[in-house]
Design a protein around this motif. Structure first.
Motif, PDB file in Angstrom:
ATOM      1  N   GLY A   1       0.794  -1.227   0.000  1.00 31.64           N
ATOM      2  CA  GLY A   1       0.000   0.000   0.000  1.00 31.64           C
ATOM      3  C   GLY A   1       0.822   1.271   0.000  1.00 31.64           C
ATOM      4  O   GLY A   1       0.293   2.369   0.119  1.00 31.64           O
ATOM      5  N   ILE A   2       2.163   1.111  -0.165  1.00 34.44           N
ATOM      6  CA  ILE A   2       3.040   2.292  -0.180  1.00 34.44           C
ATOM      7  C   ILE A   2       3.414   2.632  -1.630  1.00 34.44           C
ATOM      8  O   ILE A   2       4.004   1.791  -2.316  1.00 34.44           O
ATOM      9  CB  ILE A   2       4.331   2.008   0.624  1.00 34.44           C
ATOM     10  CG1 ILE A   2       3.996   1.614   2.065  1.00 34.44           C
ATOM     11  CG2 ILE A   2       5.282   3.208   0.581  1.00 34.44           C
ATOM     12  CD1 ILE A   2       5.175   1.050   2.831  1.00 34.44           C
ATOM     13  N   PRO A   3       3.090   3.816  -2.140  1.00 36.47           N
ATOM     14  CA  PRO A   3       3.483   4.160  -3.517  1.00 36.47           C
ATOM     15  C   PRO A   3       4.998   4.183  -3.651  1.00 36.47           C
ATOM     16  O   PRO A   3       5.699   4.770  -2.826  1.00 36.47           O
ATOM     17  CB  PRO A   3       2.907   5.568  -3.705  1.00 36.47           C
ATOM     18  CG  PRO A   3       1.849   5.718  -2.652  1.00 36.47           C
ATOM     19  CD  PRO A   3       2.328   4.885  -1.485  1.00 36.47           C
ATOM     20  N   LEU A   4       5.531   3.506  -4.669  1.00 36.30           N
ATOM     21  CA  LEU A   4       6.988   3.493  -4.878  1.00 36.30           C
ATOM     22  C   LEU A   4       7.413   4.822  -5.480  1.00 36.30           C
ATOM     23  O   LEU A   4       6.784   5.326  -6.417  1.00 36.30           O
ATOM     24  CB  LEU A   4       7.367   2.338  -5.813  1.00 36.30           C
ATOM     25  CG  LEU A   4       7.055   0.927  -5.319  1.00 36.30           C
ATOM     26  CD1 LEU A   4       7.588  -0.104  -6.324  1.00 36.30           C
ATOM     27  CD2 LEU A   4       7.648   0.662  -3.940  1.00 36.30           C
ATOM     28  N   ARG A   5       8.469   5.403  -4.931  1.00 38.43           N
ATOM     29  CA  ARG A   5       8.964   6.682  -5.462  1.00 38.43           C
ATOM     30  C   ARG A   5      10.489   6.662  -5.446  1.00 38.43           C
ATOM     31  O   ARG A   5      11.108   6.096  -4.550  1.00 38.43           O
ATOM     32  CB  ARG A   5       8.474   7.847  -4.592  1.00 38.43           C
ATOM     33  CG  ARG A   5       6.987   8.036  -4.603  1.00 38.43           C
ATOM     34  CD  ARG A   5       6.559   9.362  -3.991  1.00 38.43           C
ATOM     35  NE  ARG A   5       5.114   9.374  -3.684  1.00 38.43           N
ATOM     36  CZ  ARG A   5       4.161   9.330  -4.619  1.00 38.43           C
ATOM     37  NH1 ARG A   5       4.509   9.290  -5.911  1.00 38.43           N
ATOM     38  NH2 ARG A   5       2.877   9.311  -4.278  1.00 38.43           N
ATOM     39  N   GLY A   6      11.085   7.285  -6.484  1.00 36.68           N
ATOM     40  CA  GLY A   6      12.544   7.377  -6.523  1.00 36.68           C
ATOM     41  C   GLY A   6      13.118   6.768  -7.785  1.00 36.68           C
ATOM     42  O   GLY A   6      12.445   6.679  -8.812  1.00 36.68           O
ATOM     43  N   GLU A   7      14.364   6.324  -7.712  1.00 35.77           N
ATOM     44  CA  GLU A   7      15.087   5.836  -8.882  1.00 35.77           C
ATOM     45  C   GLU A   7      15.559   4.409  -8.657  1.00 35.77           C
ATOM     46  O   GLU A   7      15.882   4.029  -7.525  1.00 35.77           O
ATOM     47  CB  GLU A   7      16.318   6.730  -9.153  1.00 35.77           C
ATOM     48  CG  GLU A   7      15.966   8.188  -9.436  1.00 35.77           C
ATOM     49  CD  GLU A   7      17.202   9.016  -9.785  1.00 35.77           C
ATOM     50  OE1 GLU A   7      18.340   8.495  -9.658  1.00 35.77           O
ATOM     51  OE2 GLU A   7      17.017  10.183 -10.199  1.00 35.77           O
ATOM     52  N   VAL A   8      15.587   3.607  -9.722  1.00 33.59           N
ATOM     53  CA  VAL A   8      16.101   2.243  -9.631  1.00 33.59           C
ATOM     54  C   VAL A   8      17.004   1.985 -10.835  1.00 33.59           C
ATOM     55  O   VAL A   8      16.701   2.416 -11.948  1.00 33.59           O
ATOM     56  CB  VAL A   8      14.946   1.213  -9.560  1.00 33.59           C
ATOM     57  CG1 VAL A   8      14.069   1.245 -10.804  1.00 33.59           C
ATOM     58  CG2 VAL A   8      15.487  -0.205  -9.328  1.00 33.59           C
ATOM     59  N   GLU A   9      18.167   1.354 -10.585  1.00 33.83           N
ATOM     60  CA  GLU A   9      19.140   1.018 -11.643  1.00 33.83           C
ATOM     61  C   GLU A   9      18.885  -0.408 -12.116  1.00 33.83           C
ATOM     62  O   GLU A   9      18.834  -1.332 -11.291  1.00 33.83           O
ATOM     63  CB  GLU A   9      20.565   1.076 -11.068  1.00 33.83           C
ATOM     64  CG  GLU A   9      21.147   2.462 -10.930  1.00 33.83           C
ATOM     65  CD  GLU A   9      21.777   2.981 -12.233  1.00 33.83           C
ATOM     66  OE1 GLU A   9      22.040   4.193 -12.299  1.00 33.83           O
ATOM     67  OE2 GLU A   9      21.966   2.184 -13.164  1.00 33.83           O
ATOM     68  N   ILE A  10      18.739  -0.603 -13.408  1.00 30.91           N
ATOM     69  CA  ILE A  10      18.503  -1.942 -13.947  1.00 30.91           C
ATOM     70  C   ILE A  10      19.836  -2.658 -14.164  1.00 30.91           C
ATOM     71  O   ILE A  10      20.805  -2.066 -14.619  1.00 30.91           O
ATOM     72  CB  ILE A  10      17.682  -1.839 -15.251  1.00 30.91           C
ATOM     73  CG1 ILE A  10      16.298  -1.239 -14.932  1.00 30.91           C
ATOM     74  CG2 ILE A  10      17.540  -3.182 -15.943  1.00 30.91           C
ATOM     75  CD1 ILE A  10      15.516  -1.988 -13.854  1.00 30.91           C
ATOM     76  N   SER A  11      19.851  -3.938 -13.852  1.00 31.72           N
ATOM     77  CA  SER A  11      21.062  -4.769 -13.987  1.00 31.72           C
ATOM     78  C   SER A  11      21.150  -5.373 -15.384  1.00 31.72           C
ATOM     79  O   SER A  11      20.264  -5.195 -16.214  1.00 31.72           O
ATOM     80  CB  SER A  11      21.021  -5.891 -12.938  1.00 31.72           C
ATOM     81  OG  SER A  11      20.901  -5.348 -11.634  1.00 31.72           O
ATOM     82  N   GLY A  12      22.228  -6.109 -15.608  1.00 33.50           N
ATOM     83  CA  GLY A  12      22.431  -6.776 -16.890  1.00 33.50           C
ATOM     84  C   GLY A  12      21.355  -7.826 -17.142  1.00 33.50           C
ATOM     85  O   GLY A  12      20.795  -8.391 -16.202  1.00 33.50           O
ATOM     86  N   ALA A  13      21.099  -8.086 -18.413  1.00 35.60           N
ATOM     87  CA  ALA A  13      19.987  -8.971 -18.797  1.00 35.60           C
ATOM     88  C   ALA A  13      20.313 -10.434 -18.521  1.00 35.60           C
ATOM     89  O   ALA A  13      21.277 -10.979 -19.083  1.00 35.60           O
ATOM     90  CB  ALA A  13      19.665  -8.782 -20.283  1.00 35.60           C
ATOM     91  N   LYS A  14      19.453 -11.077 -17.697  1.00 36.53           N
ATOM     92  CA  LYS A  14      19.669 -12.489 -17.348  1.00 36.53           C
ATOM     93  C   LYS A  14      19.753 -13.343 -18.607  1.00 36.53           C
ATOM     94  O   LYS A  14      20.674 -14.151 -18.764  1.00 36.53           O
ATOM     95  CB  LYS A  14      18.535 -13.001 -16.476  1.00 36.53           C
ATOM     96  CG  LYS A  14      18.478 -14.529 -16.339  1.00 36.53           C
ATOM     97  CD  LYS A  14      17.331 -15.036 -15.505  1.00 36.53           C
ATOM     98  CE  LYS A  14      16.125 -15.460 -16.246  1.00 36.53           C
ATOM     99  NZ  LYS A  14      16.170 -16.721 -16.965  1.00 36.53           N
ATOM    100  N   ASN A  15      18.786 -13.185 -19.512  1.00 38.22           N
ATOM    101  CA  ASN A  15      18.710 -14.116 -20.650  1.00 38.22           C
ATOM    102  C   ASN A  15      19.766 -13.855 -21.709  1.00 38.22           C
ATOM    103  O   ASN A  15      20.025 -14.717 -22.540  1.00 38.22           O
ATOM    104  CB  ASN A  15      17.295 -14.117 -21.233  1.00 38.22           C
ATOM    105  CG  ASN A  15      16.310 -14.751 -20.250  1.00 38.22           C
ATOM    106  OD1 ASN A  15      16.710 -15.452 -19.317  1.00 38.22           O
ATOM    107  ND2 ASN A  15      15.031 -14.493 -20.444  1.00 38.22           N
ATOM    108  N   ALA A  16      20.387 -12.662 -21.647  1.00 34.76           N
ATOM    109  CA  ALA A  16      21.581 -12.427 -22.479  1.00 34.76           C
ATOM    110  C   ALA A  16      22.801 -13.009 -21.775  1.00 34.76           C
ATOM    111  O   ALA A  16      23.631 -13.690 -22.376  1.00 34.76           O
ATOM    112  CB  ALA A  16      21.764 -10.924 -22.715  1.00 34.76           C
ATOM    113  N   ALA A  17      22.881 -12.768 -20.461  1.00 36.79           N
ATOM    114  CA  ALA A  17      24.069 -13.159 -19.695  1.00 36.79           C
ATOM    115  C   ALA A  17      24.262 -14.678 -19.676  1.00 36.79           C
ATOM    116  O   ALA A  17      25.380 -15.169 -19.849  1.00 36.79           O
ATOM    117  CB  ALA A  17      23.974 -12.621 -18.278  1.00 36.79           C
ATOM    118  N   VAL A  18      23.188 -15.434 -19.493  1.00 34.34           N
ATOM    119  CA  VAL A  18      23.365 -16.895 -19.436  1.00 34.34           C
ATOM    120  C   VAL A  18      23.895 -17.428 -20.776  1.00 34.34           C
ATOM    121  O   VAL A  18      24.706 -18.356 -20.821  1.00 34.34           O
ATOM    122  CB  VAL A  18      22.068 -17.630 -19.035  1.00 34.34           C
ATOM    123  CG1 VAL A  18      21.712 -17.366 -17.580  1.00 34.34           C
ATOM    124  CG2 VAL A  18      20.906 -17.286 -19.934  1.00 34.34           C
ATOM    125  N   ALA A  19      23.477 -16.791 -21.883  1.00 37.02           N
ATOM    126  CA  ALA A  19      23.958 -17.230 -23.205  1.00 37.02           C
ATOM    127  C   ALA A  19      25.398 -16.793 -23.420  1.00 37.02           C
ATOM    128  O   ALA A  19      26.235 -17.579 -23.899  1.00 37.02           O
ATOM    129  CB  ALA A  19      23.050 -16.660 -24.300  1.00 37.02           C
TER     130      ALA A  19
END
Ligand code: EPZ
Length: 427
Positions: free
Chosen positions: A9-27
Motif C-alpha cells: 500500500g506504499i506508492p513506490l517513489r525514486g530511482e532504480v538502476e537496472i542490472s544486466g539482462a539475465k537471458n543475455a548473460a546466461v547465453a
C-alpha cells in the motif's frame, strides 16, 4: 528457505538502476566455451542462474575471476572434456546452451536434459533439429543428451516455430561450422542480438541477428573478448509495472527504451504515464487504471516473461481484461496465489479472464517460478496488509538485489530465513 514479508500500500517513489539482462548473460557466459582465450564480461547480473552457469564452467575446468562488481574474467581453455555435471545442469533451462557450445568446440557434447521454470513441457526438438542440419547425431541416454559429429557443415535451418533457445543453440553450433548457415524463422529478442554482437567481437561472422533470417559464415577459431551485457528489459518492465500498481512515480535507469516498447505501449493503454528518455523511463499514474486485453508474442510482441506481472496489474484495473499466453503450456500457475489476495481471475487453458477489483489484500503465498514470483511481489507491494512470499529462490534466479532496490523505492520489504528448511545452494 527464505521468505519475503511485504507490507503493501506504499506508492513506490525514486530511482532504480537496472542490472544486466539475465537471458543475455546466461547465453554469453556459456558462449565463452567457444573462446580460445580469456573473456572479460561487464554488467553481469549477480543472480543465481549466473552463479550456476559459472559453477558448471568451473567444475568443468574453466578459470573464473571476479574483477569487480558485475565484472568477471572467464578462461575456458582448461575445459578438456565435453561433459556437463548432472545436478547443476538440471536446475535451469540455459544449461541447454552447453549443447551448442560444446558441440562447436569439441564436435561432441554430453549435457543433462535441461531444467528451469516449470511452465509446462519444454522440449528441445528444435535444438536437435538444428544440430542435425549441421551434421551432428544425437541420442538421449539416461537423462543425458549426447551429440557427436565428425565435422559441422553450414546448412539451412528452418525452425517450425520461433524458439529463443533453439536460435541461440543453432548460432553456437554454426559459428565454427564449415561454410554458410542460414537460420530461418529465427527469434529476434534483444538477447539474440546481444549474443551475436558478443560472438562477432570474438571473431565470428554473423549477420541478420534481430531479424528472422540469421546468416553465419563459419570461422576456424574464436578469440577472447571484452563485452558489456545489455540491460534487462524484463527486470525494467517489472519495476515499471510495480510503479503503476502502487500508484507511485519512479525513474527506471540504465535501460534501452526501444527494448521496452511493447511494455510501454500496454502501460499507456491501461492509464499509466511513461516518459521515455535516452537511457531511462519514468512511470507514474494519475488516474484510475482501466482494462486492457493482452496476447503474448515473440519479440517485438509483448513478452511472455512480462505476462504474470502485467496480469497482476490488470487485477486492479477497472473492467474485464482478457490475457492470452500460448507461448508455454501453463504460465498461469501464479493465478491461484493471486486469488488468495482477492484477485478475480478465471483461467481456461491459455486464456485468463480478469475482473478488476478495488484492492488486493495481503496473504501468505508461494512463488511457483521466476516471473510468477515477481508478480506476487508486485501484488504484495500494492496490497493492503502484509504478504508473505515463500520459495523466493525462484525470484533470486533473475532479479539482482530485488529487496534492496525496492527498499530504495520506499517499499516495506523484509527477508526472513525460516530455520530448519533446506537452503538452496547454487554455489
Ligand atoms: C527463453 O526460454 C527464456 N529463457 C524464457 O525466459 C522465455 O520465456 C522464452 O525464451 C520465450 O521468450 C532463457 O532465455 C534462459 P523458447 P526458451 O525456446 O528458450 C517450445 C524467464 O522467465 N519449444 O522460445 O526455453 C517451448 O516449450 C524465462 O526469464 C519446443 O516445443 O523458450 C515453448 O513452449 C522463462 N521445442 C516455446 O517453444 C523446442 O525445441 C518457446 O520456447 C524449443 C522450444
Amino acid at each position: 528457505m527464505d521468505k519475503f514479508f511485504i507490507n503493501g500500500g506504499i506508492p513506490l517513489r525514486g530511482e532504480v538502476e537496472i542490472s544486466g539482462a539475465k537471458n543475455a548473460a546466461v547465453a554469453i557466459v556459456t558462449a565463452t566455451i567457444l573462446a580460445e582465450g580469456p573473456c572479460i564480461l561487464e554488467n553481469v547480473p549477480e543472480i543465481s542462474d549466473i552463479s550456476i552457469c559459472l559453477r558448471m564452467l568451473f567444475d568443468m575446468g574453466a578459470s573464473i575471476k571476479p574483477l569487480k562488481k558485475n565484472t568477471i574474467e572467464i578462461d575456458t581453455r582448461g575445459i578438456k572434456e565435453p561433459n556437463v555435471p548432472y545436478e547443476l545442469a538440471r536446475q535451469m533451462r540455459a544449461s541447454s546452451y552447453f549443447l551448442g557450445t560444446l558441440l562447436g568446440k569439441f564436435n561432441k557434447a554430453n549435457v543433462p536434459m535441461p531444467g528451469g521454470c516449470d511452465l509446462g513441457d519444454r522440449p528441445i526438438d528444435q535444438h536437435l533439429k538444428a544440430f542435425r542440419c549441421l551434421g551432428a547425431s544425437d541420442e538421449i541416454d539416461h537423462g543425458v543428451v549426447r551429440l557427436s559429429a565428425d565435422n559441422l557443415f553450414g546448412s539451412q535451418i528452418y525452425f517450425d516455430f520461433i524458439t529463443v533457445g533453439g536460435t541461440i543453440n543453432a548460432m553456437f553450433a554454426a559459428v565454427k561450422a564449415q561454410g554458410l548457415t542460414i537460420i530461418e524463422n529465427a527469434a529476434k529478442e534483444p538477447h539474440i542480438v546481444d549474443l551475436a554482437n558478443f560472438l562477432n567481437s570474438m571473431g565470428a561472422d554473423i549477420m541478420g541477428a534481430g531479424t528472422d533470417v540469421i546468416k553465419i559464415r563459419g570461422v576456424s577459431s574464436l578469440k577472447g573478448a571484452t563485452y558489456t551485457i545489455i540491460p534487462d528489459q524484463i527486470e525494467a518492465g517489472t519495476y515499471m509495472i510495480a510503479a503503476a500498481a502502487t500508484k507511485g512515480d519512479i525513474l527506471v535507469k540504465n535501460v534501452i527504451p526501444k527494448h521496452l516498447e511493447s511494455i510501454t505501449a500496454k502501460l499507456r493503454i491501461i492509464g499509466a504515464t511513461v516518459v521515455e528518455n535516452d537511457d531511462s523511463v519514468r512511470v507514474f499514474v494519475e488516474n484510475q487504471l482501466v482494462k486492457a486485453n493482452l496476447k503474448t508474442m515473440p519479440h517485438p510482441g509483448f513478452p511472455t516473461d512480462m505476462q504474470p506481472q502485467m496480469s497482476t496489474l490488470l487485477t486492479l484495473a477497472d473492467g474485464t481484461s482478457i490475457v492470452t499466453d500460448d507461448i508455454f503450456d501453463n504460465r498461469f500457475r501464479y493465478v491461484a496465489e493471486l486469488r488468495r489476495m482477492g484477485a478475480d481471475i478465471s483461467v481456461d487453458g491459455k486464456v485468463a479472464v480478469i475482473e478488476g477489483v478495488g484492492e488486493l489484500t495481503g496473504a501468505p503465498v508461494k512463488a511457483t517460478d521466476l516471473r510468477a514470483g515477481a508478480a506476487l511481489v508486485i501484488a504484495g507491494l500494492a496490497a493492503n496488509g502484509v504478504t508473505e512470499i515463500d520459495d523466493i529462490y525462484h525470484i533470486e534466479r533473475g532479479y539482482e538485489c530485488i529487496e534492496e532496490k525496492l527498499k530504495q523505492l520506499g517499499a516495506d520489504i523484509k527477508r526472513k530465513s525460516i530455520p530448519g528448511t533446506a537452503v538452496r545452494q547454487a554455489l
